[in-house]
Write a protein that holds these residues in place. Sequence first.
Motif, PDB file in Angstrom:
ATOM      1  N   ALA A  10      -6.926   1.101   7.548  1.00 19.98           N
ATOM      2  CA  ALA A  10      -5.348   1.199   7.877  1.00 19.98           C
ATOM      3  C   ALA A  10      -4.623  -0.156   7.541  1.00 19.98           C
ATOM      4  O   ALA A  10      -3.663  -0.335   6.989  1.00 19.98           O
ATOM      5  N   GLY A  12      -3.228  -3.165   5.921  1.00 23.41           N
ATOM      6  CA  GLY A  12      -3.509  -3.903   4.280  1.00 23.41           C
ATOM      7  C   GLY A  12      -3.674  -5.019   4.098  1.00 23.41           C
ATOM      8  O   GLY A  12      -4.047  -5.313   3.260  1.00 23.41           O
ATOM      9  N   GLY A  18      -6.361  -3.572  -2.336  1.00 23.22           N
ATOM     10  CA  GLY A  18      -5.566  -3.311  -2.396  1.00 23.22           C
ATOM     11  C   GLY A  18      -4.787  -3.662  -2.950  1.00 23.22           C
ATOM     12  O   GLY A  18      -3.521  -2.946  -4.021  1.00 23.22           O
ATOM     13  N   HIS A  19      -4.230  -4.391  -3.033  1.00 24.62           N
ATOM     14  CA  HIS A  19      -2.916  -5.333  -2.533  1.00 24.62           C
ATOM     15  C   HIS A  19      -2.717  -5.771  -4.395  1.00 24.62           C
ATOM     16  O   HIS A  19      -1.369  -6.019  -4.967  1.00 24.62           O
ATOM     17  N   GLN A 121     -12.750   5.572  -5.155  1.00 19.95           N
ATOM     18  CA  GLN A 121     -12.477   4.533  -3.531  1.00 19.95           C
ATOM     19  C   GLN A 121     -12.473   5.551  -2.670  1.00 19.95           C
ATOM     20  O   GLN A 121     -12.379   5.838  -0.884  1.00 19.95           O
ATOM     21  N   LEU A 125     -14.151   5.652   1.530  1.00 21.54           N
ATOM     22  CA  LEU A 125     -13.291   5.731   2.335  1.00 21.54           C
ATOM     23  C   LEU A 125     -13.869   6.505   3.106  1.00 21.54           C
ATOM     24  O   LEU A 125     -13.756   6.210   3.779  1.00 21.54           O
ATOM     25  N   VAL A 142      -6.082   7.584   6.268  1.00 23.75           N
ATOM     26  CA  VAL A 142      -5.946   6.337   5.765  1.00 23.75           C
ATOM     27  C   VAL A 142      -5.273   6.702   4.710  1.00 23.75           C
ATOM     28  O   VAL A 142      -4.855   6.009   3.973  1.00 23.75           O
ATOM     29  N   TYR A 145      -2.252   7.795   3.455  1.00 25.99           N
ATOM     30  CA  TYR A 145      -0.988   6.293   3.737  1.00 25.99           C
ATOM     31  C   TYR A 145      -1.044   5.375   3.032  1.00 25.99           C
ATOM     32  O   TYR A 145      -0.107   5.247   2.434  1.00 25.99           O
ATOM     33  N   GLU A 146      -2.744   4.901   2.163  1.00 26.65           N
ATOM     34  CA  GLU A 146      -2.318   3.790   1.577  1.00 26.65           C
ATOM     35  C   GLU A 146      -1.696   4.623   0.056  1.00 26.65           C
ATOM     36  O   GLU A 146      -1.491   3.511  -0.838  1.00 26.65           O
ATOM     37  N   SER A 147      -1.597   6.044  -0.261  1.00 22.78           N
ATOM     38  CA  SER A 147      -0.964   6.919  -1.335  1.00 22.78           C
ATOM     39  C   SER A 147       0.488   5.918  -1.594  1.00 22.78           C
ATOM     40  O   SER A 147       0.871   6.257  -2.294  1.00 22.78           O
ATOM     41  N   SER A 149       1.656   3.743   0.940  1.00 23.32           N
ATOM     42  CA  SER A 149       2.223   1.956   1.469  1.00 23.32           C
ATOM     43  C   SER A 149       2.101   1.430   0.374  1.00 23.32           C
ATOM     44  O   SER A 149       2.615   0.348   0.457  1.00 23.32           O
ATOM     45  N   GLY A 150       1.222   1.500  -0.629  1.00 27.38           N
ATOM     46  CA  GLY A 150       0.293   0.461  -1.619  1.00 27.38           C
ATOM     47  C   GLY A 150       1.680   0.311  -2.798  1.00 27.38           C
ATOM     48  O   GLY A 150       2.798  -0.793  -2.856  1.00 27.38           O
TER      49      GLY A 150
END
Length: 224
Positions: A10, A12, A18-19, A121, A125, A142, A145-147, A149-150
């Motif tokens: 998880a 970053g 993802g960045h 992805q 994952l 995860v 959260y990525e959906s 946090s990005g």
Amino acid sequence: MSLAALLVLADGRFPAGGHAHSGGAEAACKAGRIHDAATLEEFCRGRLHTAGLVAASLAAAAASGLDPAVLDTAADARTPSPALRTAARRLGRQLLRAARATWPSAELDALAVAFPRGAHQPVVLGLTARAAGLGPAEAAHVAAYESVSGPATATVRLLGLDPFEASGVLARLAPELDAVSGRAARAADLALREGPDALPAASSPLLEIAAEAHAAWPVRLFAS
């Protein structure tokens, strides 16, 4: 389940690419739909309950052991935008490279052979979580959260938003993130018995439309 493995996946800073993606935030900022912490929170909430739920469900299903090829087809069907399908496969390919180096696995090797141009992805994952000793619930967390946090991280760069405010947005969304992850894990369990049609297909047409417009920009900060 290894809590340390969950934190690594998880993080970053995990080199999964993802960045370089904003999760639709760049187009939303340009359109004025995101202009401060409050509108970022609303954007992330909408994304969490649509694209985030779908991604979390696919990841949980892959971690449960469903056929990744079947799940990849299901992901395609739930992603109308060609630009987003391309981005998802690009991210999947990058994640798979990182995952195979971090948690070597025969399943990950087989996925690389089956999808040389990258699987979606969330599917990657889920298999990565499985290789790391994590379960469907952790994979769902995860992905969910990525959906959010990005876009939150991207908005700090796009608008110069205070990083403390962006972190506050993520903290306020935490209860909903837990709820979406739980729903995704339950859907994955149902899909084990009834097939991938049991997975959610929540839509977000504006994200899809904006992604197509964003892909045509001659200059942009993020790939998607």
